[in-house]
Design a protein around this motif. Structure first.
Motif, PDB file in Angstrom:
ATOM      1  N   GLN A  83       0.378  -1.395   0.358  1.00  0.00           N
ATOM      2  CA  GLN A  83       0.138  -0.068  -0.073  1.00  0.00           C
ATOM      3  C   GLN A  83       0.913   1.549  -0.042  1.00  0.00           C
ATOM      4  N   ALA A  84       2.035   1.384   0.522  1.00  0.00           N
ATOM      5  CA  ALA A  84       2.814   1.991   0.584  1.00  0.00           C
ATOM      6  C   ALA A  84       3.355   2.289  -0.488  1.00  0.00           C
ATOM      7  N   ARG A  85       3.857   1.537  -1.143  1.00  0.00           N
ATOM      8  CA  ARG A  85       4.441   1.206  -2.589  1.00  0.00           C
ATOM      9  C   ARG A  85       3.489   1.940  -3.538  1.00  0.00           C
ATOM     10  N   ALA A  86       2.394   1.705  -3.679  1.00  0.00           N
ATOM     11  CA  ALA A  86       1.177   1.782  -4.247  1.00  0.00           C
ATOM     12  C   ALA A  86       1.090   3.723  -4.285  1.00  0.00           C
ATOM     13  N   PHE A  87       1.157   3.950  -2.962  1.00  0.00           N
ATOM     14  CA  PHE A  87       1.270   5.798  -2.477  1.00  0.00           C
ATOM     15  C   PHE A  87       2.568   6.288  -3.189  1.00  0.00           C
ATOM     16  N   GLN A  88       3.416   6.113  -3.210  1.00  0.00           N
ATOM     17  CA  GLN A  88       4.542   6.227  -3.724  1.00  0.00           C
ATOM     18  C   GLN A  88       4.731   6.577  -4.949  1.00  0.00           C
ATOM     19  N   ARG A  89       3.735   5.597  -5.841  1.00  0.00           N
ATOM     20  CA  ARG A  89       3.798   5.758  -6.978  1.00  0.00           C
ATOM     21  C   ARG A  89       2.743   6.481  -7.152  1.00  0.00           C
ATOM     22  N   THR A  90       1.491   7.235  -6.558  1.00  0.00           N
ATOM     23  CA  THR A  90       0.247   7.763  -6.737  1.00  0.00           C
ATOM     24  C   THR A  90       0.733   9.394  -6.887  1.00  0.00           C
ATOM     25  N   VAL A  91       1.664  10.372  -6.201  1.00  0.00           N
ATOM     26  CA  VAL A  91       1.706  11.675  -5.860  1.00  0.00           C
ATOM     27  C   VAL A  91       3.581  11.388  -5.996  1.00  0.00           C
ATOM     28  N   GLN A  92       3.847  12.290  -6.388  1.00  0.00           N
ATOM     29  CA  GLN A  92       5.273  13.115  -7.231  1.00  0.00           C
ATOM     30  C   GLN A  92       5.320  14.470  -6.560  1.00  0.00           C
ATOM     31  N   LEU A  93       6.671  14.804  -6.344  1.00  0.00           N
ATOM     32  CA  LEU A  93       6.287  15.876  -5.927  1.00  0.00           C
ATOM     33  C   LEU A  93       7.771  17.100  -6.478  1.00  0.00           C
ATOM     34  N   VAL A  94       7.162  18.000  -7.091  1.00  0.00           N
ATOM     35  CA  VAL A  94       8.530  18.973  -7.839  1.00  0.00           C
ATOM     36  C   VAL A  94       9.773  20.173  -7.108  1.00  0.00           C
ATOM     37  N   PHE A  95      10.538  20.077  -6.810  1.00  0.00           N
ATOM     38  CA  PHE A  95      11.205  21.268  -5.818  1.00  0.00           C
ATOM     39  C   PHE A  95      11.729  22.063  -6.777  1.00  0.00           C
ATOM     40  N   GLN A  96      11.865  23.621  -6.376  1.00  0.00           N
ATOM     41  CA  GLN A  96      12.093  24.224  -6.989  1.00  0.00           C
ATOM     42  C   GLN A  96      14.164  23.920  -7.880  1.00  0.00           C
ATOM     43  N   ASP A  97      14.686  23.260  -6.676  1.00  0.00           N
ATOM     44  CA  ASP A  97      16.228  23.225  -6.807  1.00  0.00           C
ATOM     45  C   ASP A  97      16.178  21.742  -8.008  1.00  0.00           C
ATOM     46  N   ALA A  98      16.145  22.211  -9.055  1.00  0.00           N
ATOM     47  CA  ALA A  98      16.529  21.161  -9.895  1.00  0.00           C
ATOM     48  C   ALA A  98      18.084  20.957  -9.864  1.00  0.00           C
ATOM     49  N   PRO A  99      18.806  21.177  -9.592  1.00  0.00           N
ATOM     50  CA  PRO A  99      19.986  20.980 -10.278  1.00  0.00           C
ATOM     51  C   PRO A  99      20.503  19.780  -9.154  1.00  0.00           C
ATOM     52  N   GLY A 100      19.934  20.078  -7.375  1.00  0.00           N
ATOM     53  CA  GLY A 100      19.673  19.344  -6.225  1.00  0.00           C
ATOM     54  C   GLY A 100      18.678  18.306  -6.456  1.00  0.00           C
ATOM     55  N   ALA A 101      18.188  17.940  -7.693  1.00  0.00           N
ATOM     56  CA  ALA A 101      17.376  16.663  -7.570  1.00  0.00           C
ATOM     57  C   ALA A 101      17.839  15.948  -8.436  1.00  0.00           C
ATOM     58  N   PHE A 102      19.336  16.321  -9.053  1.00  0.00           N
ATOM     59  CA  PHE A 102      19.736  15.046 -10.168  1.00  0.00           C
ATOM     60  C   PHE A 102      21.281  14.662  -9.218  1.00  0.00           C
ATOM     61  N   ASN A 103      21.697  13.249  -9.627  1.00  0.00           N
ATOM     62  CA  ASN A 103      23.079  12.695  -9.826  1.00  0.00           C
ATOM     63  C   ASN A 103      23.509  13.142 -10.259  1.00  0.00           C
ATOM     64  N   PRO A 104      24.724  13.850  -9.912  1.00  0.00           N
ATOM     65  CA  PRO A 104      25.949  15.476 -11.029  1.00  0.00           C
ATOM     66  C   PRO A 104      26.711  14.096 -12.317  1.00  0.00           C
ATOM     67  N   GLN A 105      26.363  12.723 -11.849  1.00  0.00           N
ATOM     68  CA  GLN A 105      27.646  11.491 -12.401  1.00  0.00           C
ATOM     69  C   GLN A 105      26.629  10.922 -12.797  1.00  0.00           C
ATOM     70  N   ARG A 106      25.358  10.801 -13.166  1.00  0.00           N
ATOM     71  CA  ARG A 106      24.989   9.571 -13.619  1.00  0.00           C
ATOM     72  C   ARG A 106      23.799  10.591 -14.772  1.00  0.00           C
TER      73      ARG A 106
END
Length: 271
Positions: A83-106
């Motif tokens: 149920q928790a996994r299904a909830f994670q599929r259901t909701v998403q959050l987008v922050f202002q800080d796009a660089p901080g959301a990405f792995n710089p080595q990937r």
């Protein structure tokens, strides 16, 4: 039944430390908010009003001090296992800080495909196809998939960030000042895409911003927070006006020209 319901939600943080007297800081107080499937709600308020804290509580990233958040009738704090996994599929959050959301080595493709690896059964080929599709829908090229985050501009990286949030086809997306670093034309183009997603697939959105122009353009309802409490909750209409001073201040900061939904369009074929 509402898609999401925050009932009498209050939250506070512990303050102080070893050299200071410990106390409590009340951030939210008795919030009652409902969101329907396919609805877009603008969450307005000044700095420190509690907007981002409310977003984290709505998505289960923090547990409220009092009250409860329910999603499709289930208490978020009580979800476990699948149920928790299904909830994670259901909701998403987008922050202002796009660089901080990405792995710089990937690569960008690796990061966008991350929720697909953990929350879907797609194989590697299907994940790559979905990644390229999302990038193109955000106005980027397939070649951007193999670039590193530092090889993209700030606007390109934020579009990739939104693409990753949409990868798993969520039912609710919270945009926490996610468009504030983009120019006005790109802001409106992306909101056109998201509005198509809302209308065609019933995705709900919470747009956290201090920009009333974006709320007028994208949202059906607007909620105004002040000092941790909801002081306005009204339908967005052509003659939108506020009674509370916070809403009036935000309204006064908007230029007289209002955007029309006739700016240059990008693809709206979101799947």
């Amino acid at each position: 039944m509402s898609l999401l319901h925050a009932h009498q939600l209050s939250h506070r943080y512990r303050t102080g430390g070893l050299l200071r007297k410990r106390g409590w800081l009340q951030v939210l107080d008795s919030i009652d908010l409902q969101l329907q499937a396919g609805e877009s709600v603008g969450l307005l308020g000044g700095s420190g009003s509690g907007k981002s804290t409310l977003a984290r509580l709505l998505l289960g990233l923090e547990t409220p001090s009092q009250g409860q958040v329910s999603f499709a009738g289930q208490a978020v704090s009580q979800l476990r296992g699948e149920q928790a996994r299904a909830f994670q599929r259901t909701v998403q959050l987008v922050f202002q800080d796009a660089p901080g959301a990405f792995n710089p080595q990937r690569s960008i493709a690796w990061s966008i495909a991350e929720p697909l690896r953990h929350l879907s059964d797609l194989d590697e080929t299907a994940r790559h196809r979905r990644t390229v599709e999302l990038l193109e829908q955000m106005g980027l090229d397939a070649e951007h998939a193999e670039r590193l985050p530092q090889q993209l501009s700030g606007g390109q990286l934020q579009r990739a960030n939104i693409a990753r949030a949409l990868a798993i086809s969520p039912k609710l997306v919270v945009l926490d000042e996610a468009l504030s670093n983009l120019d006005r034309v790109l802001q409106l183009q992306l909101l056109q895409l998201l509005d198509a997603l809302r209308r065609d697939h019933g995705t709900a959105f919470v747009l956290i911003t201090h920009d009333l122009t974006l709320v007028r353009y994208f949202c059906q309802r607007v909620v105004v927070l002040d000092a941790g409490s909801i002081v306005e909750d009204r339908t967005v209409s052509g003659d939108l006006s506020f009674e509370h001073p916070t809403g009036r201040q935000l309204q006064a900061a908007v230029l007289p020209e209002r955007p029309t939904k006739t700016c240059a369009r990008v693809s709206t074929s979101l799947a």
